[in-house]
Design an enzyme around this catalytic site. Structure first.
Site, PDB file in Angstrom:
ATOM      1  N   HIS A  18     -37.384  24.390 -12.966  1.00 18.39           N
ATOM      2  CA  HIS A  18     -37.132  23.710 -14.104  1.00 18.39           C
ATOM      3  C   HIS A  18     -36.521  24.114 -15.172  1.00 18.39           C
ATOM      4  O   HIS A  18     -36.766  23.891 -16.539  1.00 18.39           O
ATOM      5  CB  HIS A  18     -39.003  23.280 -14.658  1.00 18.39           C
ATOM      6  CG  HIS A  18     -39.687  22.787 -13.484  1.00 18.39           C
ATOM      7  ND1 HIS A  18     -40.077  21.434 -13.239  1.00 18.39           N
ATOM      8  CD2 HIS A  18     -40.401  23.405 -12.713  1.00 18.39           C
ATOM      9  CE1 HIS A  18     -40.794  21.291 -12.371  1.00 18.39           C
ATOM     10  NE2 HIS A  18     -41.137  22.670 -11.971  1.00 18.39           N
ATOM     11  N   SER A  66       0.832  -1.213   0.099  1.00 22.32           N
ATOM     12  CA  SER A  66       0.096   0.099   0.065  1.00 22.32           C
ATOM     13  C   SER A  66       1.017   1.354   0.087  1.00 22.32           C
ATOM     14  O   SER A  66       0.238   2.275   0.329  1.00 22.32           O
ATOM     15  CB  SER A  66      -0.911  -0.002   1.356  1.00 22.32           C
ATOM     16  OG  SER A  66      -0.127   0.006   2.419  1.00 22.32           O
ATOM     17  N   GLU A 108     -16.270  22.805 -15.591  1.00 20.53           N
ATOM     18  CA  GLU A 108     -16.901  21.609 -16.061  1.00 20.53           C
ATOM     19  C   GLU A 108     -16.288  20.462 -15.403  1.00 20.53           C
ATOM     20  O   GLU A 108     -16.755  19.408 -15.072  1.00 20.53           O
ATOM     21  CB  GLU A 108     -16.514  21.546 -17.558  1.00 20.53           C
ATOM     22  CG  GLU A 108     -17.523  22.529 -18.360  1.00 20.53           C
ATOM     23  CD  GLU A 108     -16.850  22.522 -19.766  1.00 20.53           C
ATOM     24  OE1 GLU A 108     -17.400  21.534 -20.545  1.00 20.53           O
ATOM     25  OE2 GLU A 108     -16.084  23.572 -20.160  1.00 20.53           O
ATOM     26  N   LYS A 122     -13.402  31.071 -28.671  1.00 23.32           N
ATOM     27  CA  LYS A 122     -14.030  30.475 -27.472  1.00 23.32           C
ATOM     28  C   LYS A 122     -13.262  30.843 -26.373  1.00 23.32           C
ATOM     29  O   LYS A 122     -12.137  31.002 -26.081  1.00 23.32           O
ATOM     30  CB  LYS A 122     -13.692  29.018 -28.102  1.00 23.32           C
ATOM     31  CG  LYS A 122     -14.756  28.010 -28.762  1.00 23.32           C
ATOM     32  CD  LYS A 122     -16.145  28.602 -28.755  1.00 23.32           C
ATOM     33  CE  LYS A 122     -16.886  27.685 -27.384  1.00 23.32           C
ATOM     34  NZ  LYS A 122     -16.864  26.239 -27.667  1.00 23.32           N
ATOM     35  N   TYR A 154     -10.190  -7.304  12.171  1.00 17.41           N
ATOM     36  CA  TYR A 154      -9.661  -6.528  10.970  1.00 17.41           C
ATOM     37  C   TYR A 154      -9.534  -7.766   9.824  1.00 17.41           C
ATOM     38  O   TYR A 154      -9.373  -8.961   9.925  1.00 17.41           O
ATOM     39  CB  TYR A 154      -8.237  -6.477  11.356  1.00 17.41           C
ATOM     40  CG  TYR A 154      -7.410  -5.870  10.369  1.00 17.41           C
ATOM     41  CD1 TYR A 154      -7.352  -4.456  10.082  1.00 17.41           C
ATOM     42  CD2 TYR A 154      -6.531  -6.672   9.432  1.00 17.41           C
ATOM     43  CE1 TYR A 154      -6.471  -4.015   8.988  1.00 17.41           C
ATOM     44  CE2 TYR A 154      -5.808  -6.269   8.331  1.00 17.41           C
ATOM     45  CZ  TYR A 154      -6.057  -4.901   8.090  1.00 17.41           C
ATOM     46  OH  TYR A 154      -5.241  -4.481   7.055  1.00 17.41           O
ATOM     47  N   ASN A 183     -13.992  28.621 -22.877  1.00 20.02           N
ATOM     48  CA  ASN A 183     -14.546  27.855 -22.314  1.00 20.02           C
ATOM     49  C   ASN A 183     -14.400  27.729 -20.529  1.00 20.02           C
ATOM     50  O   ASN A 183     -13.273  27.976 -20.166  1.00 20.02           O
ATOM     51  CB  ASN A 183     -14.143  26.445 -22.848  1.00 20.02           C
ATOM     52  CG  ASN A 183     -14.483  26.478 -24.323  1.00 20.02           C
ATOM     53  OD1 ASN A 183     -15.460  26.847 -24.832  1.00 20.02           O
ATOM     54  ND2 ASN A 183     -13.521  25.964 -25.137  1.00 20.02           N
ATOM     55  N   SER A 186     -10.169  27.412 -27.327  1.00 18.72           N
ATOM     56  CA  SER A 186     -10.295  26.153 -28.055  1.00 18.72           C
ATOM     57  C   SER A 186      -8.859  26.196 -28.943  1.00 18.72           C
ATOM     58  O   SER A 186      -8.515  27.254 -29.452  1.00 18.72           O
ATOM     59  CB  SER A 186     -11.367  26.402 -28.729  1.00 18.72           C
ATOM     60  OG  SER A 186     -11.237  25.394 -30.298  1.00 18.72           O
TER      61      SER A 186
HETATM   62  N1  ARG Z   1      -0.892  -2.080   4.865  1.00 21.80           N
HETATM   63  C1  ARG Z   1      -2.062  -2.499   5.707  1.00 21.80           C
HETATM   64  C2  ARG Z   1      -3.013  -1.212   5.430  1.00 21.80           C
HETATM   65  O1  ARG Z   1      -2.682  -0.423   4.965  1.00 21.80           O
HETATM   66  C3  ARG Z   1      -1.854  -2.438   7.200  1.00 21.80           C
HETATM   67  C4  ARG Z   1      -1.179  -3.638   7.430  1.00 21.80           C
HETATM   68  C5  ARG Z   1      -2.265  -4.478   8.267  1.00 21.80           C
HETATM   69  N2  ARG Z   1      -1.896  -5.648   7.575  1.00 21.80           N
HETATM   70  C6  ARG Z   1      -1.770  -6.794   8.080  1.00 21.80           C
HETATM   71  N3  ARG Z   1      -1.648  -7.844   7.732  1.00 21.80           N
HETATM   72  N4  ARG Z   1      -2.195  -6.963   9.613  1.00 21.80           N
HETATM   73  O2  ARG Z   1      -4.203  -1.123   5.746  1.00 21.80           O
END
Ligand code: ARG
Length: 429
Positions: free
Chosen positions: A140, A11, A270, A263, A297, A265, A257
């Site tokens: 409307h 992550s 938008e 133009k 979890y 815009n 444009s």
């Molecule tokens: N990387 C995880 C997250 O972003 C947190 C880690 C928890 N992972 C685990 N295997 N206990 O949520």
């Protein structure tokens, strides 16, 4: 870990946004460990110094780190050696990541309140500057009754004030929940909660690691604001067209444009409108992630981070763009006055005068509707012709958009007195 699997579960990309919150959480945690006598003051001192160094230097997260929590710990060990190995005592990445996201939401909701607050102010400012401008009010997208331009601006002000008020999600600290069961180490979760400025501390460790209600509430609040921003953007886009011609955006806010030299815009508006869809999708994604989770979890919870991170940034930018657009908006009062002089807009004025003279509302409505059906314009009818419709000529005008607006003195209506009352209302931001 297999390379492919590492890439699939890491992550680090999202976690770049959480680095400072992760380190702040660790600083509170180590202070608590020292206060509880789990680490010595000297060890806590060295760990804190290392963490502060990471805050100051920043940290590139590598894929091999898997997430920000591991990256910080590894970096800390490289900086201070073995003491770093004490930091994770009585803590899990499960309560750690819940804390990081809590801290992130707390900071971002304050930023979003500020951005929306500046839009609220811009709307109030514009309403004050153009307090007497009258425009056709629409239902409307059909011309309905004259209203003050400022009254329409303050309608948006009320929406965004509610959005600001909604961004008040309490920060409850989950730190100390461990993986799910708490800890045998004598920790004090209330200590870290206090140190981090939380308004409360968790009461159930299983709930603490799996609760993402705050994230859902934040993305909902941000998305509703995004939808209001989209409505404002759409309104301004319409009003900017040659067909309406009520307002203009300065060159600094418009794009040209590549093909048509004339133009101008409103792309920035938008995109405000378009990106509301992204936030709405993020809200649905987040809620859908939560719906299948068994108690405790689950790694799925990692997927609650991107919607929060993205909604925070998108909606803040959109709010700032809209605030700038409102500040810079050029108002064509003359064009609005012409449009607001359309005879048909006074149909309700005639009805209300008939009501004041004692005619039952439904009868008054029918008589004026008969005039409209006849195709005659109000200003062309003679006194005798009005009488043929059963309407006393003294009820039939003449009307001006200004007089029409001034007559709507009911509380919260579009009269100048009501506008002043709205503008003097204490700001909620
Ligand atoms: N990387 C995880 C997250 O972003 C947190 C880690 C928890 N992972 C685990 N295997 N206990 O949520």
């Amino acid at each position: 870990m297999d390379d492919l699997v590492l890439r699939a579960v890491a992550s680090v990309d999202d976690d770049r946004h959480l680095l400072t919150y992760d380190v702040r959480g660790s600083l509170a945690h180590v202070a608590m460990l020292a206060a509880a006598g789990v680490v010595t003051p000297e060890q806590a001192e060295r760990i804190s110094a290392g963490l502060h160094l990471i805050l100051a230097e920043g940290l590139e997260l590598a894929l091999e780190d898997e997430d920000v929590h591991m990256a910080v710990e590894r970096r800390l060990e490289a900086l201070i050696g073995d003491d770093a190995r004490l930091l994770h005592t009585a803590r899990s990445r499960n309560d750690q990541v819940a804390l990081d996201l809590r801290l992130f939401v707390d900071a971002k909701q304050a930023e979003l309140r500020d951005a929306l607050g500046s839009l609220v102010e811009a709307l109030e400012q514009k309403a004050e500057t153009h307090a007497t401008v009258v425009m056709p009010g629409y239902t409307h997208v059909q011309r309905a009754q004259p209203v003050l331009f400022a009254h329409a601006l303050l309608a948006f002000r009320d929406q965004f004030s509610r959005d600001v008020a909604r961004l008040d999600i309490p920060f409850v600290s989950p730190l100390g929940a461990g993986a799910l069961a708490g800890s045998a180490v004598p920790i004090d979760p209330a200590y870290t909660a206090r140190a981090l400025g939380a308004s409360d501390v968790f009461s159930n460790s299983i709930d603490a690691v799996s609760d993402r209600d705050f994230a859902a509430e934040f993305v909902f609040a941000a998305t509703l604001a995004a939808i209001h921003l989209s409505q404002l953007a759409e309104t301004l886009i319409l009003w900017c067209t040659a067909e309406f011609g009520f307002v203009r955006l300065p060159d600094s806010l418009t794009t040209g444009s590549s093909l048509m030299p004339q133009k101008k815009n409103p792309d920035c508006l938008e995109l405000v409108r378009g990106r509301a869809g992204q936030s709405l999708g993020d809200l649905v994604a987040l809620l859908t992630t939560l719906k299948g989770l068994p108690v405790g979890y689950n790694r799925d919870l990692q997927e609650t981070k991107p919607p929060v991170i993205r909604a925070a940034e998108t909606v803040r930018t959109s709010a700032l763009v809209c605030a700038l657009a409102i500040e810079e908006l050029e108002v064509d009062a003359a064009a609005m006055a012409v449009a607001a002089s359309d005879d048909g807009l006074f149909a309700t004025d005639i009805v209300e005068r008939l009501v004041a003279s004692g005619v039952a509302f439904r009868d008054a409505h029918e008589r004026v509707a008969a005039v409209v059906r006849s195709g005659a314009s109000f200003s062309s009818l003679s006194a005798g012709e009005w009488l043929e419709f059963g309407i006393d000529p003294s009820c039939a005008g003449p009307f001006t958009p200004e007089a029409s607006v001034a007559s709507r003195t009911s509380p919260g209506g579009t009269s100048p007195a009501s506008l002043r009352a709205q503008l003097s209302r204490p700001r909620r931001t």
